[in-house]
Design a protein around this motif. Structure first.
Motif, mmCIF file in Angstrom:
data_model
loop_
_atom_site.group_PDB
_atom_site.id
_atom_site.type_symbol
_atom_site.label_atom_id
_atom_site.label_comp_id
_atom_site.label_asym_id
_atom_site.label_seq_id
_atom_site.Cartn_x
_atom_site.Cartn_y
_atom_site.Cartn_z
ATOM 1 N N VAL A 323 0.859 -1.194 0.000
ATOM 2 C CA VAL A 323 0.000 0.000 0.000
ATOM 3 C C VAL A 323 0.895 1.244 0.000
ATOM 4 C CG1 VAL A 323 -1.801 1.282 1.231
ATOM 5 C CG2 VAL A 323 -1.793 -1.225 1.302
ATOM 6 N N ILE A 324 0.630 2.133 -0.943
ATOM 7 C CA ILE A 324 1.357 3.414 -0.965
ATOM 8 C C ILE A 324 0.362 4.529 -0.674
ATOM 9 C CG2 ILE A 324 2.609 5.073 -2.385
ATOM 10 C CD1 ILE A 324 3.873 2.877 -3.915
ATOM 11 N N THR A 325 0.673 5.344 0.334
ATOM 12 C CA THR A 325 -0.192 6.485 0.659
ATOM 13 C C THR A 325 0.558 7.770 0.341
ATOM 14 O OG1 THR A 325 -1.182 5.139 2.391
ATOM 15 C CG2 THR A 325 -1.623 7.515 2.486
ATOM 16 N N GLU A 326 -0.062 8.602 -0.483
ATOM 17 C CA GLU A 326 0.552 9.875 -0.882
ATOM 18 C C GLU A 326 -0.051 10.997 -0.034
ATOM 19 O OE1 GLU A 326 3.000 11.044 -3.203
ATOM 20 O OE2 GLU A 326 2.450 12.907 -2.187
ATOM 21 N N THR A 327 0.779 11.616 0.796
ATOM 22 C CA THR A 327 0.227 12.651 1.685
ATOM 23 C C THR A 327 0.639 14.066 1.272
ATOM 24 O OG1 THR A 327 2.023 12.833 3.304
ATOM 25 C CG2 THR A 327 0.487 11.011 3.629
#
Ligand code: EPU
Length: 419
Positions: A323-327
């Motif tokens: 899972v990649i979360t872009e903040t």
């Protein structure tokens, strides 16, 4: 427009040299405006974005010699005036807005076309303006232009709601000649900011707290032109690390600062990639079986948003769920639809992308939608079965020096088709 054709499947070997960091060089070139004199930037990266900021300075009256053989830029800012910059250049590259801080510092006023959003997000400039205002400037937004004026800039305490890279740089450049002390709290800590601060200090500025989230700037009366060699590009180095991993290869990368690349190396190590650092070089071994992982982009020293898309290409062909979360940016998943054309199994859920690793990507016709998305597609193409055509590669030319020659030099099959 040019395109790349890449035949995947080759194992990479040998050595690759990293250039100076685009995101350090752009503010440093802007900072030369702060004095009426000559500065030399050594080992500058020959990139589209660098030529855009050179044109911006030229349109203000700077004389710039580009020595391609010695890789030096000699910038003479003696004849700069505040008559205005070619607006097209600001629209072409948001980084051009970095000339605002130095211009108001030197001339007390400047007007520039309001920088728009771009493919990765809306990218407002409210934090830059908040900083200028705190230093005593008036802001006027009218007819698509932003005008900042100040009879006198005075040091102030500025708390940034978010550690913006550009706002920290612009405010720092506006504050170096202000009277008294400026403190920027919750400042961005990216290595490129430290490099700009070192450049400014060499010019005669008094900045402390470099590398921390609190920068203290004691205003000085004047700065002088200097000669300076910027830091290596940690994002280019990280991109080549992933090139090794995605092709299950072992390569040596020269021009790496171990400290600056730590957040990327930590994640790649967690996946199973081996690193041997020696001096300013690193041997990257991506031949092990790799593990899926989760990543969240964060301001430095967190995982850099500028490596998010390249990481997604790698995770697309690593067994398991990642899972990649872009903040940092609200729209930095444009590469997902292109990676899916190559067979990747990715689902977007708000600010996260869920990646189910597959055995092998397949070649396809894809489009680079921004700089790092383009880099991600090149990496995916190196792994893919068959041939990949990547269109709109002018985005890649903005931030990677001769990437096709560097990749060819380590064994990739890549060619540029000019149109
Ligand atoms: N932001 C605001 N208000 C502001 C400024 C920023 O809300 O006044 C928000 C932005 O919209 C974004 C976030 O803060 O959501 C981060 O933006 P930041 O200002 O930190 O980024 P930047 O200065 O515009 C630089 C790099 C980018 C890199 C980011 C984050 C340069 C020339 N550009 O942009 O580089 O992604 O920092 O590390 O230094 C790239 O090289 O591909 C690239 C996009």
């Amino acid at each position: 427009m040019d395109k790349f054709i890449i035949k995947g499947g080759n194992t990479l070997r040998g050595e690759v040299n990293i250039d100076a960091a685009k995101n350090a060089v752009l503010p440093i070139i802007a900072a030369t405006i702060l004095c009426a004199g000559k500065s030399t930037i050594k080992n500058y990266p020959m990139l589209l974005d660098v030529y855009v900021i050179i044109d911006a300075l030229r349109s203000l009256g700077a004389k710039i010699d580009i020595n391609r053989i010695n890789r030096e830029l000699i910038i003479d800012t003696s004849d700069i005036t505040d008559s205005g910059v070619n607006s097209d250049l600001v629209r072409k590259m948001r980084g051009s807005f970095l000339i605002m801080g130095p211009m108001i510092s030197r001339f007390g006023r400047f007007k520039i076309s309001f920088p728009g959003g771009c493919n990765i997000g809306t990218r407002p400039i409210d934090l830059h303006l908040k900083g200028f205002k705190a230093l005593g400037a008036d802001i006027n937004l009218e007819h698509g232009y932003v005008e900042v004026s100040a009879k006198k800039l005075t040091g102030a305490k500025i708390y940034l709601d978010f550690p913006s890279v550009g706002a920290t740089e612009n405010i720092m450049m506006a504050a170096v000649l202000a009277s008294g002390e400026t403190i920027i709290e919750n400042a961005a800590e990216e290595p490129e900011i430290g490099d700009l601060a070192n450049f400014l200090n060499k010019m005669g500025a008094r900045i402390t707290g470099i590398g921390t989230d609190t920068l203290k700037i004691n205003g000085v009366k004047a700065l002088r032109g200097i000669s300076y060699g910027p830091i290596y590009d940690r994002i280019e180095a990280g991109t080549f690390m992933i090139a090794a991993a995605i092709t299950k290869s072992r390569i040596k990368i020269n021009g790496v600062n171990k400290e600056h690349i730590k957040p990327v190396v930590a994640k790649l190590t967690e996946m199973g990639i081996d690193f041997k650092f020696k001096g300013q070089g690193v041997l990257v071994d991506g031949r092990n079986e790799l593990q899926s992982i989760d990543i969240k982009t964060m301001p430095y020293p967190g995982f850099p948003t500028d490596m998010q898309s390249q990481m997604m290409s790698l995770l697309s062909c690593v067994h398991g769920t990642s899972v990649i979360t872009e903040t940092i940016f609200e729209n930095r998943f444009m590469h997902v639809v292109e990676l899916k054309r190559m067979g990747a199994n990715i689902k977007i859920d708000g600010r996260s992308a869920v990646i189910e690793g597959i055995n092998k990507l397949n070649g396809a016709e894809v489009k680079a939608t921004d700089l790092r998305a383009g880099a991600a597609l090149i990496l995916a193409a190196l792994e893919a079965e068959g041939e990949t055509e990547i269109f709109d590669i002018h985005h890649v030319d903005r931030g990677y020096v001769e990437i096709e020659n560097k990749l060819k030099g380590i064994g990739a099959q890549i060619k540029r088709i000019k149109s």
